[in-house]
Design an enzyme around this catalytic site. Structure first.
Site, PDB file in Angstrom:
ATOM      1  N   ASP A  98       0.864  -1.185   0.000  1.00  0.00           N
ATOM      2  CA  ASP A  98       0.000   0.000   0.000  1.00  0.00           C
ATOM      3  C   ASP A  98       0.902   1.238   0.000  1.00  0.00           C
ATOM      4  OD1 ASP A  98      -1.726   2.077   0.715  1.00  0.00           O
ATOM      5  OD2 ASP A  98      -2.874   0.832   2.106  1.00  0.00           O
ATOM      6  N   THR A 140      -4.787  14.162 -13.657  1.00  0.00           N
ATOM      7  CA  THR A 140      -5.934  14.054 -14.561  1.00  0.00           C
ATOM      8  C   THR A 140      -6.429  15.435 -14.994  1.00  0.00           C
ATOM      9  OG1 THR A 140      -8.275  13.432 -14.609  1.00  0.00           O
ATOM     10  CG2 THR A 140      -7.359  13.853 -12.452  1.00  0.00           C
ATOM     11  N   ASP A 141      -7.057  15.472 -16.171  1.00  0.00           N
ATOM     12  CA  ASP A 141      -7.666  16.731 -16.631  1.00  0.00           C
ATOM     13  C   ASP A 141      -8.846  17.136 -15.744  1.00  0.00           C
ATOM     14  OD1 ASP A 141      -9.481  14.781 -17.461  1.00  0.00           O
ATOM     15  OD2 ASP A 141      -9.547  15.430 -19.555  1.00  0.00           O
ATOM     16  N   GLU A 142      -9.347  16.174 -14.937  1.00  0.00           N
ATOM     17  CA  GLU A 142     -10.523  16.484 -14.105  1.00  0.00           C
ATOM     18  C   GLU A 142     -10.222  17.531 -13.040  1.00  0.00           C
ATOM     19  OE1 GLU A 142     -13.057  13.365 -12.783  1.00  0.00           O
ATOM     20  OE2 GLU A 142     -12.772  12.191 -14.604  1.00  0.00           O
ATOM     21  N   TYR A 144     -13.304  12.503  -6.150  1.00  0.00           N
ATOM     22  CA  TYR A 144     -12.133  11.965  -6.859  1.00  0.00           C
ATOM     23  C   TYR A 144     -11.253  13.104  -7.377  1.00  0.00           C
ATOM     24  CZ  TYR A 144      -9.403  10.480 -10.910  1.00  0.00           C
ATOM     25  OH  TYR A 144      -8.380  10.318 -11.826  1.00  0.00           O
ATOM     26  N   LYS A 169      -7.376  14.316  -6.335  1.00  0.00           N
ATOM     27  CA  LYS A 169      -6.258  14.386  -7.290  1.00  0.00           C
ATOM     28  C   LYS A 169      -5.674  15.808  -7.311  1.00  0.00           C
ATOM     29  CE  LYS A 169      -5.003  11.537  -9.815  1.00  0.00           C
ATOM     30  NZ  LYS A 169      -3.977  10.459  -9.649  1.00  0.00           N
ATOM     31  N   ARG A 221     -25.135  11.027 -13.307  1.00  0.00           N
ATOM     32  CA  ARG A 221     -24.127  11.075 -12.228  1.00  0.00           C
ATOM     33  C   ARG A 221     -24.298  12.398 -11.477  1.00  0.00           C
ATOM     34  NH1 ARG A 221     -18.028  10.443 -14.267  1.00  0.00           N
ATOM     35  NH2 ARG A 221     -18.404   8.227 -13.906  1.00  0.00           N
TER      36      ARG A 221
HETATM   37  P1  NAD Z   1      -7.014   1.832 -12.083  1.00  0.00           P
HETATM   38  O1  NAD Z   1      -8.111   2.053 -11.099  1.00  0.00           O
HETATM   39  O2  NAD Z   1      -7.228   0.934 -13.247  1.00  0.00           O
HETATM   40  O3  NAD Z   1      -5.713   1.281 -11.303  1.00  0.00           O
HETATM   41  C1  NAD Z   1      -5.305   1.784 -10.070  1.00  0.00           C
HETATM   42  C2  NAD Z   1      -4.240   0.842  -9.508  1.00  0.00           C
HETATM   43  O4  NAD Z   1      -3.751   1.411  -8.280  1.00  0.00           O
HETATM   44  C3  NAD Z   1      -4.773  -0.556  -9.181  1.00  0.00           C
HETATM   45  O5  NAD Z   1      -3.858  -1.539  -9.615  1.00  0.00           O
HETATM   46  C4  NAD Z   1      -4.862  -0.552  -7.652  1.00  0.00           C
HETATM   47  O6  NAD Z   1      -4.691  -1.835  -7.069  1.00  0.00           O
HETATM   48  C5  NAD Z   1      -3.727   0.392  -7.295  1.00  0.00           C
HETATM   49  N1  NAD Z   1      -3.899   1.015  -5.970  1.00  0.00           N
HETATM   50  C6  NAD Z   1      -5.016   1.621  -5.498  1.00  0.00           C
HETATM   51  N2  NAD Z   1      -4.805   2.051  -4.239  1.00  0.00           N
HETATM   52  C7  NAD Z   1      -3.516   1.724  -3.930  1.00  0.00           C
HETATM   53  C8  NAD Z   1      -2.715   1.928  -2.784  1.00  0.00           C
HETATM   54  N3  NAD Z   1      -3.183   2.531  -1.682  1.00  0.00           N
HETATM   55  N4  NAD Z   1      -1.432   1.478  -2.802  1.00  0.00           N
HETATM   56  C9  NAD Z   1      -0.950   0.836  -3.912  1.00  0.00           C
HETATM   57  N5  NAD Z   1      -1.675   0.608  -5.017  1.00  0.00           N
HETATM   58  C10 NAD Z   1      -2.946   1.065  -5.028  1.00  0.00           C
HETATM   59  O7  NAD Z   1      -6.568   3.282 -12.540  1.00  0.00           O
HETATM   60  P2  NAD Z   1      -6.102   3.809 -13.983  1.00  0.00           P
HETATM   61  O8  NAD Z   1      -7.292   4.112 -14.794  1.00  0.00           O
HETATM   62  O9  NAD Z   1      -5.044   2.927 -14.510  1.00  0.00           O
HETATM   63  O10 NAD Z   1      -5.462   5.204 -13.564  1.00  0.00           O
HETATM   64  C11 NAD Z   1      -4.108   5.273 -13.124  1.00  0.00           C
HETATM   65  C12 NAD Z   1      -3.777   6.710 -12.753  1.00  0.00           C
HETATM   66  O11 NAD Z   1      -3.999   7.557 -13.872  1.00  0.00           O
HETATM   67  C13 NAD Z   1      -4.641   7.263 -11.632  1.00  0.00           C
HETATM   68  O12 NAD Z   1      -3.807   8.041 -10.804  1.00  0.00           O
HETATM   69  C14 NAD Z   1      -5.674   8.131 -12.336  1.00  0.00           C
HETATM   70  O13 NAD Z   1      -6.067   9.192 -11.503  1.00  0.00           O
HETATM   71  C15 NAD Z   1      -4.872   8.618 -13.522  1.00  0.00           C
HETATM   72  N6  NAD Z   1      -5.642   8.916 -14.757  1.00  0.00           N
HETATM   73  C16 NAD Z   1      -6.493   7.984 -15.290  1.00  0.00           C
HETATM   74  C17 NAD Z   1      -7.143   8.268 -16.490  1.00  0.00           C
HETATM   75  C18 NAD Z   1      -8.095   7.277 -17.122  1.00  0.00           C
HETATM   76  O14 NAD Z   1      -8.797   7.644 -18.067  1.00  0.00           O
HETATM   77  N7  NAD Z   1      -8.161   6.032 -16.686  1.00  0.00           N
HETATM   78  C19 NAD Z   1      -6.927   9.492 -17.134  1.00  0.00           C
HETATM   79  C20 NAD Z   1      -6.054  10.418 -16.543  1.00  0.00           C
HETATM   80  C21 NAD Z   1      -5.417  10.112 -15.364  1.00  0.00           C
HETATM   81  O1  DAU Z   2     -10.620  12.519 -17.627  1.00  0.00           O
HETATM   82  C1  DAU Z   2      -9.781  11.625 -16.979  1.00  0.00           C
HETATM   83  C2  DAU Z   2     -10.597  10.729 -16.070  1.00  0.00           C
HETATM   84  O2  DAU Z   2     -11.324   9.833 -16.911  1.00  0.00           O
HETATM   85  C3  DAU Z   2      -9.727   9.954 -15.082  1.00  0.00           C
HETATM   86  O3  DAU Z   2      -9.106  10.860 -14.205  1.00  0.00           O
HETATM   87  C4  DAU Z   2     -10.577   8.937 -14.297  1.00  0.00           C
HETATM   88  O4  DAU Z   2      -9.740   8.157 -13.464  1.00  0.00           O
HETATM   89  C5  DAU Z   2     -11.276   8.047 -15.295  1.00  0.00           C
HETATM   90  O5  DAU Z   2     -12.096   7.105 -14.615  1.00  0.00           O
HETATM   91  C6  DAU Z   2     -12.115   8.873 -16.253  1.00  0.00           C
HETATM   92  O6  DAU Z   2     -13.201   9.507 -15.560  1.00  0.00           O
HETATM   93  P1  DAU Z   2     -14.672   9.614 -16.189  1.00  0.00           P
HETATM   94  O7  DAU Z   2     -15.632   9.836 -15.098  1.00  0.00           O
HETATM   95  O8  DAU Z   2     -14.684  10.552 -17.345  1.00  0.00           O
HETATM   96  O9  DAU Z   2     -14.780   8.110 -16.790  1.00  0.00           O
HETATM   97  P2  DAU Z   2     -15.980   7.049 -16.791  1.00  0.00           P
HETATM   98  O10 DAU Z   2     -15.535   5.944 -17.703  1.00  0.00           O
HETATM   99  O11 DAU Z   2     -16.416   6.696 -15.423  1.00  0.00           O
HETATM  100  O12 DAU Z   2     -17.141   7.851 -17.492  1.00  0.00           O
HETATM  101  C7  DAU Z   2     -16.971   8.417 -18.795  1.00  0.00           C
HETATM  102  C8  DAU Z   2     -18.271   9.108 -19.170  1.00  0.00           C
HETATM  103  O13 DAU Z   2     -19.286   8.118 -19.383  1.00  0.00           O
HETATM  104  C9  DAU Z   2     -18.814  10.035 -18.089  1.00  0.00           C
HETATM  105  O14 DAU Z   2     -19.411  11.164 -18.709  1.00  0.00           O
HETATM  106  C10 DAU Z   2     -19.878   9.201 -17.385  1.00  0.00           C
HETATM  107  C11 DAU Z   2     -20.393   8.317 -18.497  1.00  0.00           C
HETATM  108  N1  DAU Z   2     -20.856   6.979 -18.085  1.00  0.00           N
HETATM  109  C12 DAU Z   2     -20.006   6.197 -17.351  1.00  0.00           C
HETATM  110  C13 DAU Z   2     -20.381   4.936 -16.945  1.00  0.00           C
HETATM  111  C14 DAU Z   2     -19.438   4.079 -16.114  1.00  0.00           C
HETATM  112  C15 DAU Z   2     -22.105   6.503 -18.479  1.00  0.00           C
HETATM  113  O15 DAU Z   2     -22.855   7.205 -19.170  1.00  0.00           O
HETATM  114  N2  DAU Z   2     -22.487   5.259 -18.073  1.00  0.00           N
HETATM  115  C16 DAU Z   2     -21.675   4.458 -17.306  1.00  0.00           C
HETATM  116  O16 DAU Z   2     -22.101   3.328 -16.949  1.00  0.00           O
END
Ligand code: NAD
Ligand code: DAU
Length: 343
Positions: free
Chosen positions: A59, A125-127, A153, A157, A276
């Site tokens: 962790d 993240t862009d969020e 979330y 971040k 949401r």
């Molecule tokens: P994910 O949820 O798929 O993976 C997260 C990983 O972190 C998992 O393997 C989990 O086991 C591990 N983890 C969680 N808590 C932990 C802890 N306390 N200690 C050690 N490991 C831990 O996430 P992802 O989509 O791969 O995103 C990775 C990173 O990129 C995140 O920081 C997220 O904010 C950022 N990000 C994601 C997106 C996206 O679209 N998925 C876009 C921009 C930024």
């Molecule tokens: O922009 C970067 C972010 O993108 C990352 O920082 C986050 O970790 C990543 O999860 C993602 O966030 P979003 O909230 O944009 O992703 P999600 O896939 O959850 O949702 C994408 C869009 O789709 C959002 O507008 C919500 C919508 N949605 C999502 C789900 C899961 C639906 O309409 N139905 C769904 O069931």
């Protein structure tokens, strides 16, 4: 170079590990992951026996464990992907987001200060910029856009980002931050939009679209995201923030309809569900800075990336079916339960 990749059993982290081992054969990669519900060790199966790879179940909030690992491995670079990453889960239960995303980041940076580091990279993240209106397609997030978050979330971040920049100014820690848009591709956890819709469509289950599906996300193929981070840790100036995205804004409903079309499934599966809470309207990244400074540009066109992604889910049905059934969470215990740390 020895690189610690936290969160490497998750979606982007695992793709980054593959990218590093393929492109930098002299680097050693240590994956540190707690294996939460989102971490799946079976994703890393292809590299588990790679001579330059080590997996450690830990962790990032476990200070003693993290310090011990730093003492052992003396990393040159830390790339922090570890996070609670799902907006919907943060709305249900914010606390773990604050713990992992903020406190965990501080622990990692304290370890970097104590043992010395060439670079600490925070995957953000862009969020953190909040959202843009739907009727202003001319607006984009730049690195100067004010932080203005919507969900627990994104707030966690943003707090981590501020802490990272504070460690740079106060302690001179050599940090960089990337703020990327929505990433998609292989091994994306099937609670997120694209993999959820693919999995549900393949099982002929309803496709739950929030609100009217008009919200816009700026989609980037995962390999392009990994390439951007690799460039930043090698060539990015310490203290700098880089926006990463590909001018690829799409409405959710159009993504879902495209997935139906590609899979030959009827649009009648689409089910509009309650929106949401606090749903961000539109994200759109201006990537000029990373383009000008590091020469990065997205290389995968969306039409190609989404086809590659769909093909991956078709070819790895067992991977996501195990996740949906919850079976994958037994994988670690079954394979590695008797060993504290794996090399
Ligand atoms: P994910 O949820 O798929 O993976 C997260 C990983 O972190 C998992 O393997 C989990 O086991 C591990 N983890 C969680 N808590 C932990 C802890 N306390 N200690 C050690 N490991 C831990 O996430 P992802 O989509 O791969 O995103 C990775 C990173 O990129 C995140 O920081 C997220 O904010 C950022 N990000 C994601 C997106 C996206 O679209 N998925 C876009 C921009 C930024
Ligand atoms: O922009 C970067 C972010 O993108 C990352 O920082 C986050 O970790 C990543 O999860 C993602 O966030 P979003 O909230 O944009 O992703 P999600 O896939 O959850 O949702 C994408 C869009 O789709 C959002 O507008 C919500 C919508 N949605 C999502 C789900 C899961 C639906 O309409 N139905 C769904 O069931």
């Amino acid at each position: 170079m020895t690189v610690i990749v936290t969160g490497g059993a998750g979606f982007i982290g695992s793709n980054f590990i593959f990218y590093m081992l393929n492109n930098h054969p002299d680097d050693r990669v240590i994956c540190l992951d707690k294996l939460t519900y989102a971490g799946n060790l079976s994703t890393l199966k292809p590299v588990m026996n790679h001579p330059n790879f080590r997996f450690v179940k830990l962790d990032i909030c476990d200070r003693a464990g993290v310090y011990h690992l730093f003492e052992e491995e003396k990393p040159d670079v830390v790339v922090n992907f570890a996070a609670e990453s799902h907006v919907d889960r943060s709305i249900e239960n914010p606390e773990i987001f604050l713990q992992t995303n903020i406190i965990g980041t501080a622990v990692l940076m304290d370890a970097c200060r104590k043992y010395g580091i060439q670079r600490y990279h925070q995957v953000s993240t862009d969020e953190v910029y909040g959202d843009l209106p739907l009727d202003r397609p001319d607006l984009f997030f730049t690195e100067d856009t004010p932080i203005h978050t919507s969900s627990p979330y994104s707030s966690s971040k943003a707090a981590a980002d501020l802490l990272v920049l504070a460690y740079h100014r106060t302690y001179g820690l050599p940090v960089t931050i990337s703020r990327c848009s929505n990433t998609y591709g292989p091994s994306h956890f099937p609670t997120k939009l694209i993999p959820l819709m693919i999995a549900n469509a393949l099982n002929d289950k309803p496709l739950p679209v929030y609100g009217k599906g008009l919200n816009i996300r700026d989609w980037l193929y995962v390999e392009d995201h990994c390439k951007a981070i690799d460039l930043i840790i090698r060539n990015g100036r310490a203290g700098e923030v880089f926006n990463v995205g590909g001018h690829n804004g799409k409405r959710n409903i159009d993504i879902v309809k495209l997935i139906c079309k590609e899979l030959g499934k009827p649009e009648s599966l689409i089910t509009y569900v309650e929106n949401r809470k606090g749903h961000d309207l539109r994200y759109a990244i201006d990537p000029t800075n990373i383009h000008n400074e590091l020469g990065w540009l997205p290389e995968t066109k969306f039409e190609d990336g989404i086809r590659k992604t769909i093909r991956w889910y078709l070819e790895h049905r067992a991977w996501w079916e195990e996740i949906i059934s919850g079976e994958y969470q037994n994988y670690y215990e079954k394979m590695y339960g008797n060993r504290a740390v794996m090399s």
